[in-house]
Each structure stands twice: as structure tokens, then as C-alpha cells.
Design a protein around this motif. Structure first.
Motif, short mmCIF file in Angstrom:
data_model
loop_
_atom_site.label_atom_id
_atom_site.label_comp_id
_atom_site.label_asym_id
_atom_site.label_seq_id
_atom_site.Cartn_x
_atom_site.Cartn_y
_atom_site.Cartn_z
N LEU A 1 23.02 56.65 -4.28
CA LEU A 1 21.66 56.19 -4.38
C LEU A 1 21.81 54.56 -3.26
CD1 LEU A 1 19.92 55.99 -7.73
CD2 LEU A 1 19.80 57.21 -6.29
N GLY A 2 22.82 54.74 -2.57
CA GLY A 2 22.78 52.35 -1.26
C GLY A 2 22.26 52.02 -1.98
N LEU A 3 22.65 51.42 -3.48
CA LEU A 3 22.14 50.45 -3.97
C LEU A 3 23.60 49.23 -4.04
CD1 LEU A 3 19.41 51.66 -6.32
CD2 LEU A 3 18.86 50.40 -4.71
N LYS A 4 23.69 48.94 -3.13
CA LYS A 4 25.25 47.69 -2.88
C LYS A 4 24.90 46.46 -4.23
CE LYS A 4 25.81 50.81 0.23
NZ LYS A 4 27.55 51.75 -0.72
N GLY A 5 23.49 46.12 -4.49
CA GLY A 5 23.89 44.82 -5.84
C GLY A 5 24.76 44.54 -6.49
N ALA A 6 24.96 45.64 -7.05
CA ALA A 6 26.03 45.48 -8.43
C ALA A 6 27.33 45.94 -7.74
CB ALA A 6 25.59 46.78 -9.51
N LYS A 7 28.64 45.05 -8.30
CA LYS A 7 30.01 45.44 -6.84
C LYS A 7 30.83 45.83 -8.48
CE LYS A 7 28.29 42.76 -3.89
NZ LYS A 7 27.19 42.61 -3.60
N TYR A 8 32.01 46.66 -7.52
CA TYR A 8 32.85 46.45 -8.45
C TYR A 8 33.77 45.76 -8.33
CZ TYR A 8 36.59 49.53 -10.03
OH TYR A 8 38.14 50.11 -11.19
N GLY A 9 34.22 45.37 -9.90
CA GLY A 9 35.41 44.40 -9.87
C GLY A 9 36.48 44.68 -10.51
N CYS A 10 36.56 44.69 -11.59
CA CYS A 10 38.01 44.82 -12.20
C CYS A 10 37.68 45.99 -12.40
CB CYS A 10 37.72 43.97 -13.73
SG CYS A 10 36.24 44.35 -15.03
N GLY A 11 36.62 46.96 -13.05
CA GLY A 11 36.52 48.48 -13.63
C GLY A 11 36.81 48.47 -15.05
N LYS A 12 36.53 47.49 -15.72
CA LYS A 12 36.66 47.09 -16.67
C LYS A 12 36.11 46.64 -18.15
CE LYS A 12 41.25 47.69 -16.06
NZ LYS A 12 43.22 46.88 -16.69
N ALA A 13 34.98 46.39 -17.44
CA ALA A 13 34.34 45.70 -18.53
C ALA A 13 33.89 44.28 -18.31
CB ALA A 13 33.24 46.54 -19.34
N GLN A 14 34.94 43.59 -17.99
CA GLN A 14 35.23 42.38 -17.58
C GLN A 14 35.24 41.00 -17.25
OE1 GLN A 14 37.53 41.96 -20.48
NE2 GLN A 14 37.49 43.68 -21.26
N CYS A 15 34.15 41.06 -16.07
CA CYS A 15 34.14 40.31 -15.21
C CYS A 15 32.74 40.32 -14.89
CB CYS A 15 34.69 40.76 -13.76
SG CYS A 15 34.58 41.69 -12.91
N GLY A 16 31.73 41.45 -14.66
CA GLY A 16 30.63 41.13 -14.82
C GLY A 16 29.64 41.40 -13.04
N ALA A 17 30.72 41.82 -12.33
CA ALA A 17 29.87 41.64 -11.74
C ALA A 17 29.11 43.08 -11.28
CB ALA A 17 31.25 41.95 -10.13
N CYS A 18 29.79 44.48 -11.76
CA CYS A 18 28.53 45.70 -12.02
C CYS A 18 27.68 45.66 -13.03
CB CYS A 18 29.77 47.05 -12.32
SG CYS A 18 30.08 46.42 -14.36
N THR A 19 27.15 44.09 -13.43
CA THR A 19 25.29 44.61 -14.35
C THR A 19 24.48 44.84 -13.58
OG1 THR A 19 27.26 42.45 -15.26
CG2 THR A 19 24.40 42.45 -15.71
N VAL A 20 24.15 45.64 -14.74
CA VAL A 20 22.78 46.15 -14.07
C VAL A 20 21.92 46.18 -15.61
CG1 VAL A 20 23.07 47.68 -12.83
CG2 VAL A 20 22.88 48.56 -14.84
N LEU A 21 20.71 46.08 -16.08
CA LEU A 21 19.44 46.05 -16.70
C LEU A 21 19.74 47.62 -17.84
CD1 LEU A 21 17.58 43.20 -16.39
CD2 LEU A 21 19.42 43.08 -17.20
N ILE A 22 19.80 47.47 -18.49
CA ILE A 22 19.44 48.92 -19.08
C ILE A 22 18.51 48.86 -19.83
CG2 ILE A 22 19.84 51.04 -20.12
CD1 ILE A 22 22.42 51.13 -18.33
N ASP A 23 17.09 49.09 -20.15
CA ASP A 23 16.20 48.62 -20.90
C ASP A 23 15.98 47.36 -21.59
OD1 ASP A 23 15.52 50.98 -21.05
OD2 ASP A 23 17.02 51.51 -23.16
N GLY A 24 16.47 46.88 -20.11
CA GLY A 24 16.13 45.40 -20.45
C GLY A 24 17.19 43.44 -20.73
N SER A 25 17.95 45.01 -20.79
CA SER A 25 19.34 44.18 -21.56
C SER A 25 20.85 44.53 -21.07
CB SER A 25 19.67 44.86 -23.37
OG SER A 25 19.16 45.29 -23.73
N PRO A 26 21.39 43.03 -20.76
CA PRO A 26 22.72 43.81 -19.57
C PRO A 26 23.62 44.71 -19.57
CG PRO A 26 21.84 41.46 -19.89
CD PRO A 26 21.55 42.31 -21.34
#
Length: 162
Positions: free
Chosen positions: A32-57
Motif C-alpha cells: 500500500l506504500g504507507l511508510k509511517g509505520a516502521k520496522y523496528g525490532c520485529g518483536k512488538a517490543q519497540c512500538g515503531a510499527c504501531t497502527v490503530l485497529i478499531d481505535g486501539s494500538p
């Protein structure tokens, strides 16, 4: 095996064909070419990839895209007004208060702050710290980040009173 599925991202439905085990982050960035969310740790530990799903991180680096079917996904790009490009209050506040240094953690901080402020329009500093505790900033911009969230709350309250 390839499946066809629909993801609604930032208010737009996308019909995609992908192996069902790809991560949401891969689809957002690569398809989709959306570059806001970043690859950080790949383990859900750093938050760089956070998006909202149904309003929740949610951490898009570990979330399989198929788990997001039928849900509302918002990325950093989806916070701004799609017609005018005007930034949302959280984005504006991070600019005003210089809440980013290198910018790598910025996506996670902004997305988590946006979710916090939707649920708690007048957070205390402790509320802010608690909400952001799993988002890592290695530049040490923590005071500016907290000030940014406080400013965003002010901007949002002002917009509601207009």
C-alpha cells in the motif's frame, strides 16, 4: 496458497492477494506504500510499527494481516485530513513541541497518543507515561514527547469547544 482479502486502511478498502501469513506491516509498507509505520525490532517490543485497529494500538510487525480483515485500520498517514492535508492535533502538537528527534519512534508515539486521547481527553502526566511505556525512544526526547501529548490534549479540547 494465496487468498484474496479486503483490508480497510485509512477509510479506503483495498482488495489484496497475498499469502495469509504476511504481517500487516509488510502489506502496509510494501503493497500500500504507507511508510509511517516502521520496522523496528520485529518483536512488538519497540512500538515503531504501531497502527490503530478499531481505535486501539496494535503492533503491525507481528500481527498477521488476515487478523485485520473486517477491522478499521488507521496509520499515521490516516490521521491527517485526507482532503486538506491538515494535521490532526496530535501530529500538530508533536511539531509544535518538538516531540521527535531522529523520528524513528515518532509513529508509535503519535499513534499511541492518538488512541490515549480518544479514550481520555484530559490525561495526567502519569496517564501519558503509562500509555507510552512500551514505546521506545533512544534519543531521550521523553520530556518533549510528554509535552506534545499534553499540547495535543489542549488542542483537542479547544476544537471540541469551538
Amino acid at each position: 496458497m494465496t487468498n484474496t482479502f479486503e483490508l480497510t486502511v485509512n477509510g479506503t478498502a483495498h482488495l489484496l492477494q497475498h499469502p495469509g501469513e504476511r504481517t500487516l506491516l509488510d502489506i502496509l509498507r510494501d503493497e500500500l506504500g504507507l511508510k509511517g509505520a516502521k520496522y523496528g525490532c520485529g518483536k512488538a517490543q519497540c512500538g515503531a510499527c504501531t497502527v490503530l485497529i478499531d481505535g486501539s494500538p496494535a503492533r503491525a510487525c507481528v500481527l498477521r494481516a488476515k487478523r485485520a480483515f473486517g477491522r478499521v485500520i488507521t496509520t499515521l498517514e490516516g490521521l491527517a485530513d485526507p482532503v486538506t492535508g491538515v494535521l490532526c492535533p496530535v501530529q500538530q502538537a508533536f511539531l509544535e513541541c518538538e516531540g521527535a528527534q531522529c523520528g524513528y519512534c515518532l509513529n508509535g508515539m503519535v499513534m499511541t497518543a492518538a488512541a490515549l486521547l480518544q479514550n481520555n481527553p484530559s490525561p495526567t502526566r502519569d496517564d501519558i507515561r503509562l500509555a507510552l511505556r512500551h514505546n521506545l525512544c533512544r534519543c531521550g526526547t521523553h520530556l518533549e514527547i510528554i509535552a506534545s501529548v499534553e499540547r495535543a490534549a489542549e488542542l483537542m479540547r479547544g476544537a471540541r469547544n469551538d
